[in-house]
Design a protein around this motif. Structure first.
Motif, PDB file in Angstrom:
ATOM      1  N   LYS A  50       0.838  -1.203   0.000  1.00 32.56           N
ATOM      2  CA  LYS A  50       0.000   0.000   0.000  1.00 32.56           C
ATOM      3  C   LYS A  50       0.873   1.252   0.000  1.00 32.56           C
ATOM      4  O   LYS A  50       0.590   2.214  -0.720  1.00 32.56           O
ATOM      5  CB  LYS A  50      -0.913  -0.020   1.230  1.00 32.56           C
ATOM      6  N   SER A  82       1.089   3.928  -2.998  1.00 37.92           N
ATOM      7  CA  SER A  82       0.737   5.329  -2.744  1.00 37.92           C
ATOM      8  C   SER A  82       1.717   6.271  -3.435  1.00 37.92           C
ATOM      9  O   SER A  82       1.326   7.319  -3.950  1.00 37.92           O
ATOM     10  CB  SER A  82       0.694   5.612  -1.241  1.00 37.92           C
ATOM     11  N   ASN A 120       1.049   6.119  -7.244  1.00 35.93           N
ATOM     12  CA  ASN A 120      -0.243   6.709  -7.620  1.00 35.93           C
ATOM     13  C   ASN A 120      -0.415   8.138  -7.115  1.00 35.93           C
ATOM     14  O   ASN A 120      -1.493   8.713  -7.271  1.00 35.93           O
ATOM     15  CB  ASN A 120      -1.391   5.835  -7.085  1.00 35.93           C
ATOM     16  N   ASP A 151      -0.830   9.263  -4.124  1.00 36.26           N
ATOM     17  CA  ASP A 151      -2.008   9.252  -3.261  1.00 36.26           C
ATOM     18  C   ASP A 151      -1.596   9.449  -1.800  1.00 36.26           C
ATOM     19  O   ASP A 151      -1.227   8.488  -1.116  1.00 36.26           O
ATOM     20  CB  ASP A 151      -2.748   7.923  -3.443  1.00 36.26           C
ATOM     21  N   SER A 152      -1.685  10.682  -1.328  1.00 38.52           N
ATOM     22  CA  SER A 152      -1.270  10.965   0.048  1.00 38.52           C
ATOM     23  C   SER A 152      -2.201  10.303   1.063  1.00 38.52           C
ATOM     24  O   SER A 152      -1.758   9.901   2.138  1.00 38.52           O
ATOM     25  CB  SER A 152      -1.185  12.469   0.298  1.00 38.52           C
ATOM     26  N   GLU A 206      -3.622   7.388   0.753  1.00 36.05           N
ATOM     27  CA  GLU A 206      -3.197   5.993   0.831  1.00 36.05           C
ATOM     28  C   GLU A 206      -1.894   5.869   1.631  1.00 36.05           C
ATOM     29  O   GLU A 206      -1.714   4.927   2.406  1.00 36.05           O
ATOM     30  CB  GLU A 206      -3.028   5.422  -0.573  1.00 36.05           C
ATOM     31  N   ILE A 211       4.750  12.659  -1.697  1.00 36.60           N
ATOM     32  CA  ILE A 211       3.979  11.613  -1.032  1.00 36.60           C
ATOM     33  C   ILE A 211       4.846  10.940   0.029  1.00 36.60           C
ATOM     34  O   ILE A 211       4.399  10.688   1.148  1.00 36.60           O
ATOM     35  CB  ILE A 211       3.451  10.579  -2.052  1.00 36.60           C
TER      36      ILE A 211
END
Length: 105
Positions: free
Chosen positions: A14, A18, A21, A23-24, A26, A76
């Motif tokens: 994960k 993150s 992607n 995605d902070s 995540e 991230i």
């Protein structure tokens, strides 16, 4: 140094995803799950966030992604490390972050 527990492997994946992607949310979720599970923070950093950055760097070297993606991915990682540092302080763990060096004492 791959953690044995399947739950740890999912958390590490994960964290890696993150970064890839951007995605902070995540990344934050991975950190919270790792802390709640009692996972070694160094494993999360090295096997999750750092591996994600390595993969992003490989994509950049191949010309698959622009430089701006490297910058976004690094933000991230910074967010994940910042939250990890806060969680470590709250839980009184011996995690120390010195620039690019992380120690779990």
């Amino acid at each position: 140094m791959v953690p044995e527990k399947p739950r740890f492997k999912k958390i590490i994946e994960k964290a890696r995803e993150s970064v890839l992607n951007f995605d902070s949310g995540e990344a934050e979720s991975a950190v919270r799950e790792a802390v709640d599970a009692g996972m070694d923070p160094v494993d999360l950093i090295e096997l999750g966030f750092i591996e994600g950055m390595k993969e992003m760097g490989d994509r950049f070297e191949k010309g698959d992604v622009p430089l701006v993606n490297i910058v976004a991915a690094s933000r991230i990682v910074e967010r994940g490390l910042s939250l990890l540092k806060c969680c470590a302080k709250e839980n009184h763990t011996g995690l120390r972050i010195f620039g690019n060096i992380v120690m779990n004492v």
